[in-house]
Design an enzyme around this catalytic site. Structure first.
Site, PDB file in Angstrom:
ATOM      1  N   ASP A 143       4.213 -46.842-100.371  1.00 60.72           N
ATOM      2  CA  ASP A 143       4.886 -45.559-100.180  1.00 60.72           C
ATOM      3  C   ASP A 143       3.940 -44.569 -99.506  1.00 60.72           C
ATOM      4  OD1 ASP A 143       6.890 -43.714-100.317  1.00 60.72           O
ATOM      5  OD2 ASP A 143       6.696 -43.296-102.455  1.00 60.72           O
ATOM      6  N   TRP A 183       2.092 -39.518 -94.377  1.00 59.94           N
ATOM      7  CA  TRP A 183       0.868 -39.775 -93.604  1.00 59.94           C
ATOM      8  C   TRP A 183       1.081 -39.351 -92.142  1.00 59.94           C
ATOM      9  CZ3 TRP A 183      -0.828 -42.786 -89.487  1.00 59.94           C
ATOM     10  CH2 TRP A 183      -2.196 -43.088 -89.443  1.00 59.94           C
ATOM     11  N   ARG A 195       7.853 -40.319 -88.159  1.00 56.44           N
ATOM     12  CA  ARG A 195       7.706 -41.235 -89.296  1.00 56.44           C
ATOM     13  C   ARG A 195       7.339 -42.656 -88.847  1.00 56.44           C
ATOM     14  NH1 ARG A 195       9.605 -39.638 -93.926  1.00 56.44           N
ATOM     15  NH2 ARG A 195      10.205 -41.738 -94.523  1.00 56.44           N
ATOM     16  N   ASN A 215      17.016 -47.828 -98.433  1.00 54.89           N
ATOM     17  CA  ASN A 215      16.496 -47.478 -97.106  1.00 54.89           C
ATOM     18  C   ASN A 215      17.545 -47.609 -95.992  1.00 54.89           C
ATOM     19  OD1 ASN A 215      13.119 -48.814 -97.671  1.00 54.89           O
ATOM     20  ND2 ASN A 215      13.942 -46.764 -98.007  1.00 54.89           N
ATOM     21  N   ARG A 226       1.554 -48.721-106.956  1.00 55.50           N
ATOM     22  CA  ARG A 226       2.403 -47.824-106.166  1.00 55.50           C
ATOM     23  C   ARG A 226       1.521 -46.766-105.520  1.00 55.50           C
ATOM     24  NH1 ARG A 226       8.487 -45.694-106.537  1.00 55.50           N
ATOM     25  NH2 ARG A 226       8.346 -44.523-104.611  1.00 55.50           N
TER      26      ARG A 226
HETATM   27  C1  FPP Z   1       7.617 -46.035 -97.614  1.00 54.42           C
HETATM   28  O1  FPP Z   1       7.130 -44.895 -96.952  1.00 54.42           O
HETATM   29  C2  FPP Z   1       7.541 -47.205 -96.776  1.00 54.42           C
HETATM   30  C3  FPP Z   1       8.608 -47.875 -96.272  1.00 54.42           C
HETATM   31  C4  FPP Z   1       9.993 -47.439 -96.517  1.00 54.42           C
HETATM   32  C5  FPP Z   1       8.460 -49.053 -95.409  1.00 54.42           C
HETATM   33  C6  FPP Z   1       7.278 -49.945 -95.607  1.00 54.42           C
HETATM   34  C7  FPP Z   1       6.995 -50.586 -94.313  1.00 54.42           C
HETATM   35  C8  FPP Z   1       5.766 -50.909 -93.824  1.00 54.42           C
HETATM   36  C9  FPP Z   1       4.544 -50.734 -94.579  1.00 54.42           C
HETATM   37  C10 FPP Z   1       5.604 -51.449 -92.418  1.00 54.42           C
HETATM   38  C11 FPP Z   1       6.237 -52.725 -92.080  1.00 54.42           C
HETATM   39  C12 FPP Z   1       6.161 -53.760 -93.139  1.00 54.42           C
HETATM   40  C13 FPP Z   1       5.819 -55.042 -92.954  1.00 54.42           C
HETATM   41  C14 FPP Z   1       5.877 -55.998 -94.077  1.00 54.42           C
HETATM   42  C15 FPP Z   1       5.339 -55.539 -91.661  1.00 54.42           C
HETATM   43  P1  FPP Z   1       8.088 -43.640 -96.765  1.00 54.42           P
HETATM   44  O2  FPP Z   1       8.655 -43.725 -95.394  1.00 54.42           O
HETATM   45  O3  FPP Z   1       9.089 -43.595 -97.848  1.00 54.42           O
HETATM   46  O4  FPP Z   1       7.046 -42.489 -96.883  1.00 54.42           O
HETATM   47  P2  FPP Z   1       7.291 -41.006 -97.443  1.00 54.42           P
HETATM   48  O5  FPP Z   1       7.701 -41.167 -98.876  1.00 54.42           O
HETATM   49  O6  FPP Z   1       5.951 -40.374 -97.281  1.00 54.42           O
HETATM   50  O7  FPP Z   1       8.336 -40.393 -96.589  1.00 54.42           O
END
Ligand code: FPP
Length: 248
Positions: free
Chosen positions: A25, A30, A38, A73, A193
Site C-alpha cells: 500500500d 508516494w 498515481r 480496485n 502492510r
Molecule cells: C496500493 O497503493 C497498491 C496497489 C493498489 C497496487 C499494487 C501494485 C503494484 C505494487 C505494482 C504492480 C504489481 C505487480 C505484482 C507487478 P495505492 O494506490 O492504494 O496507494 P495509496 O493508498 O497511497 O493511494
C-alpha cells in the site's frame, strides 16, 4: 547494520516464517509526494515487488503472497486500472525468465475471469513458465477478494452435498481450507502492510486467523530489501501462542 548482516542474523535465529503475505500500500501517496500521477507510484511499486521476491527467496521463505489488485480496485478510474494491468504484463515479460532460473513458481489467485485477454494470457504464461520451481512459491493476488473466496469454497462444498457425495457433518476446517485458492500453502505466519494503514482490506480472511501482523509507515515503493529483512527479524522476536499458554 548492512542487509547481509541482517540476513545473517535471520538465519542464526532459525525460525523464518514459512509464508509471508503482503498488502502493498502507498503507491499513490508516494507519487503524490513527488507531484506525479498515481501510475508513477505503481511503476515504482513494481521495482519494490522485485526486491521483496528476491529478499524472501534469500531468507528461505517458502511462500510469498502479494496483494496486487483487489476486487475493490475495479472501482478505480479506467486509466489507473489499465496502467496496473499494463504493469502486470510488463512484470511478466521482464521477470519470467529470472523467476524460473531462481526456482520461483508463480501462482495467481483471484477472480481471473474478470481480467482482459491480454492480462490473462500474460498470467498464464508466467504460471506455465515457472511451474515446478521448488525454491519458493509466489502467489499474486489479482482481482482478489477474501469474502468471495470463502463464498466460492462454501458453494463447492454445497454442490458436493447436493450431489450426495458429501455429508454436512464431514465438513471441517481442513476440508474447508482445501477449497480456498491456497490449498497447498501453510497459512501465512506474517502479514506485512505498508503505508501505516491498520486494516486487513478483505485479504485472506480465513488464512490470517493466527497470523502475526507487521504494519510499517514506509510506503510500498520505498519498502526495499532491508525493510523486508527487518520485518522478518521483528517476527522472530515474537512469541506465537495460537491462543494457548506456553509451557514453562
Ligand atoms: C496500493 O497503493 C497498491 C496497489 C493498489 C497496487 C499494487 C501494485 C503494484 C505494487 C505494482 C504492480 C504489481 C505487480 C505484482 C507487478 P495505492 O494506490 O492504494 O496507494 P495509496 O493508498 O497511497 O493511494
Amino acid at each position: 547494520m548492512s542487509c547481509e548482516q541482517l540476513l545473517q542474523e535471520i538465519r542464526l535465529n532459525g525460525t523464518v516464517p514459512r509464508h509471508v503475505a503482503v498488502i502493498m500500500d502507498g503507491n499513490g501517496r508516494w507519487a503524490r509526494e513527488r507531484g506525479q500521477p498515481r501510475e508513477f507510484g505503481h511503476r515504482a511499486g513494481m521495482q519494490a515487488v522485485r526486491q521483496a521476491v528476491e529478499a524472501a527467496g534469500d531468507a528461505g521463505v517458502e511462500v510469498l503472497t502479494l496483494y496486487a489488485f483487489s476486487q475493490e480496485n475495479w472501482g478505480r478510474p479506467a486509466t489507473e486500472i489499465s496502467a496496473l494491468m499494463g504493469l502486470l504484463e510488463l512484470y511478466v515479460r521482464r521477470e519470467r525468465r529470472d523467476l524460473k532460473e531462481k526456482g520461483i513458481e508463480v501462482h495467481c489467485i483471484g477472480e481471473l475471469d474478470r481480467l482482459g485477454p491480454r492480462t490473462r494470457a500474460a498470467i498464464q504464461s508466467i504460471v506455465d513458465h515457472t511451474r515446478g520451481g521448488a525454491r519458493m512459491r509466489l502467489n499474486l493476488a489479482i482481482s482478489y477478494g477474501a469474502r468471495q473466496e470463502i463464498v466460492l469454497a462454501a458453494r463447492k462444498l454445497a454442490e458436493r452435498v447436493a450431489a450426495g457425495t458429501l455429508l454436512p457433518g464431514e465438513i471441517d476446517e481442513e476440508l474447508f481450507s482445501q477449497q480456498l485458492y491456497t490449498p497447498r500453502d501453510p497459512d501465512p505466519d506474517l502479514l506485512i502492510r505498508t503505508s501505516g494503514e491498520q486494516r486487513i482490506s478483505n485479504f485472506m480472511l480465513w488464512q490470517l486467523a493466527y497470523t502475526e501482523l507487521y504494519v510499517t509507515p514506509v510506503l510500498w515503493p520505498d519498502f526495499g530489501r532491508e525493510h523486508f529483512f527487518r520485518a522478518l527479524l521483528d517476527y522472530q522476536r515474537r512469541e506465537r501462542r495460537f491462543g494457548r499458554v506456553l509451557a514453562s
